[in-house]
Design an enzyme around this catalytic site. Structure first.
Site, PDB file in Angstrom:
ATOM      1  N   GLY A  48       1.052  -1.151  -0.333  1.00  0.00           N
ATOM      2  CA  GLY A  48      -0.172   0.001  -0.028  1.00  0.00           C
ATOM      3  C   GLY A  48       0.789   1.247   0.005  1.00  0.00           C
TER       4      GLY A  48
ATOM      5  N   TYR B 124       4.808 -20.160   8.097  1.00  0.00           N
ATOM      6  CA  TYR B 124       5.704 -19.693   8.053  1.00  0.00           C
ATOM      7  C   TYR B 124       5.457 -19.897   6.088  1.00  0.00           C
ATOM      8  CZ  TYR B 124      10.038 -18.001   7.121  1.00  0.00           C
ATOM      9  OH  TYR B 124      11.625 -17.795   5.917  1.00  0.00           O
TER      10      TYR B 124
ATOM     11  N   ARG C  75      18.608 -22.645  14.258  1.00  0.00           N
ATOM     12  CA  ARG C  75      19.169 -22.666  12.721  1.00  0.00           C
ATOM     13  C   ARG C  75      20.798 -24.231  12.762  1.00  0.00           C
ATOM     14  NH1 ARG C  75      17.332 -17.145   9.452  1.00  0.00           N
ATOM     15  NH2 ARG C  75      17.828 -15.830  11.298  1.00  0.00           N
TER      16      ARG C  75
END
Ligand code: NAD
Ligand code: UDP
Length: 325
Positions: free
Chosen positions: A105, A148, A189
Site C-alpha cells: 500500500g 511461515y 537454525r
C-alpha cells in the site's frame, strides 16, 4: 550525498540479513530507514550505524500501518528460524500477510519499488530437485511450518496481484539457507546451533540421521544478489532464486564445524523434525542469466568468518524471542 542517493526503507532491518543490507545501503550513501520491532533481533546489530547521518531507526511493527515517503522498500520483516516463527505462529502469518499489504500500500502511494524477501520454503518438501522458480511446491498447509511457508506464499500472491492490479513496481527473491555473522546464537537454525554447541563443547544435535541436505549461502553473496535484483533490469520482477547450489548433508555440516572449531563435541542423533524438507538446492540459472549473479564464498571460508563472530560475542547478552500476542 551523491545525486543517485535514494530514500530506502528496510523492514526487519535490525535482523541478521536486514542489518547487513542496511550496512551496504548506508555505505553506498543512501538515506536508510531501518524499521524493526526487535522480535528476533537486538539493537546491537545496527548500533554501529546509529551515529551515521543517513541512517534512521524506527521501532515499529509491520502489521500496523506504515506511513513514510521513500523511493524503495526492502521487506525483510518476518521471523525466519523455525523456532522463532513457530513461537507465535498466528503472529508469523500476520507479519507476512499484513506486512505485505502495508508495504505494498505504501509502495502504491509513494510509487516506490518494493522487494519481498521470500523463501525456498515456498517449495515445501520438494519433489523436484534442484528447485527451479517454475516449481509450484509441495507444502503441507496445516503442519507446523505452514505459518511461515503459507504466509510467505500469500505474500508472494499479494505482491503479484498488486503488480497486476495496481502496477506496483515489485521484485520477489526466494532466498535459500543463508548464514554468517549476526545470526542469533539461540535461533535454533542449524549453522548457529552447531557453532554454538561446538564452541560450548556441548552435544552437536543432529535431527534424524542427518542425511537431509541444505545448500548454504554466505551473507555477503546474498546481499550482492538482493541489491542486484532491486537495481536489475526493468521488467524482471522475479520470483528469482538466490542461494548457493553446493549441497551438504547435515552430518557433513556437523563434521566440518567440529573440524573448523577444533571442538571436542560429540554428534548426537535426536528425533527427526516434523515436515522437515529432505533436500534443498537452488537452481540459480535465472539469477545468473538475468542478474549476472552467483555466490563466490565457499562453505569453509564462510563458516570460519561466522565462527570468528560467535567467538567475539557475549552469548549471554542475547535473549530468546519475547511473548508477542
Ligand atoms: P531475522 O529473524 O534475523 O530477521 C527478521 C527481522 O524482522 C528481525 O529483526 C525481527 O525483529 C523483525 N521482525 C519480525 N517480525 C516483525 C514485525 N511484525 N514487525 C517488524 N519487524 C519484525 O531473520 P533473517 O534470517 O534476517 O531473515 C530476514 C528475512 O529473510 C525474513 O523475511 C526471512 O523470511 C527471509 N529469509 C531468510 C533466510 C535465511 O536463511 N536467513 C532464508 C529465506 C528467507
Ligand atoms: N538441524 C539439525 N540440528 C539442529 C538444527 C537443525 O540437524 O540443531 C537440521 C534441521 O532438521 C534441518 C536442517 O538442519 O534439516 C536445517 O535446519 P534450519 O532450522 O537451519 O533451517 P530450515 O529447516 O528452515 O532449512
Amino acid at each position: 550525498m551523491p545525486g543517485t542517493s535514494k530514500r530506502i526503507l528496510v523492514t526487519g532491518g535490525a535482523g541478521f540479513l536486514g542489518s547487513h543490507l542496511c550496512d551496504r545501503l548506508v555505505n553506498a550513501g543512501h538515506d536508510v530507514i531501518c524499521l524493526d520491532n526487535f522480535f528476533t533481533s537486538q539493537k546491537s546489530n545496527v548500533q554501529h550505524l546509529l551515529g551515521r547521518p543517513n541512517f534512521e531507526l524506527i521501532r515499529h511493527d509491520v502489521t500496523r500501518e506504515i506511513w513514510l515517503e521513500v523511493d524503495e522498500i526492502y521487506n525483510a520483516a518476518c521471523p525466519a528460524a523455525p523456532g522463532h516463527y513457530q513461537y507465535n505462529p498466528i503472529k508469523t502469518m500476520k507479519t507476512s500477510v499484513l506486512g505485505a499489504i502495508n508495504v505494498l500500500g505504501m509502495a502504491k502511494r509513494c510509487r516506490a519499488k518494493v522487494l519481498q524477501f521470500s523463501t525456498s520454503e515456498v517449495y515445501g518438501d520438494p519433489e523436484v530437485h534442484p528447485q527451479p522458480e517454475g516449481y509450484v511446491g509441495h507444502v503441507n498447509p496445516i503442519g507446523p511450518r505452514a505459518c511461515y511457508d503459507e504466509g510467505k506464499r500469500a505474500a508472494e500472491t499479494l505482491f503479484f496481484d498488486y503488480h497486476r492490479a495496481n502496477k506496483v513496481n515489485i521484485r520477489v527473491v526466494r532466498i535459500f539457507n543463508t548464514y554468517g555473522p549476526r545470526m542469533h546464537p539461540f535461533d535454533g537454525r542449524v549453522v548457529s546451533n552447531f557453532i554454538r554447541q561446538a564452541l560450548e563443547g556441548t552435544e552437536i544435535t543432529l535431527y534424524g540421521e542427518g542425511q537431509q541436505t541444505r545448500s548454504f549461502c554466505y551473507v555477503s553473496d546474498l546481499i550482492d544478489g538482493i541489491t542486484a535484483m532491486m537495481d536489475g533490469p526493468d521488467g524482471f520482477i522475479g520470483p528469482v532464486n538466490l542461494g548457493n547450489p553446493t549441497e551438504f548433508t547435515m552430518k557433513q555440516l556437523a563434521e566440518i564445524v567440529i573440524e573448523l572449531t577444533g571442538s571436542k563435541s560429540k554428534i548426537v542423533i535426536k528425533p527427526p523434525v516434523a515436515d522437515d524438507p529432505k533436500k534443498r538446492q537452488p537452481d540459480i540459472r535465472l539469477a545468473k542469466a538475468k542478474l549476472n549473479w552467483e555466490p563466490k564464498t565457499d562453505l569453509r571460508k564462510g563458516l570460519a568468518e561466522t565462527i570468528a563472530y560467535f567467538r567475539s560475542i557475549d552469548m549471554a547478552a542475547f535473549r530468546a524471542p519475547t511473548p508477542n500476542y
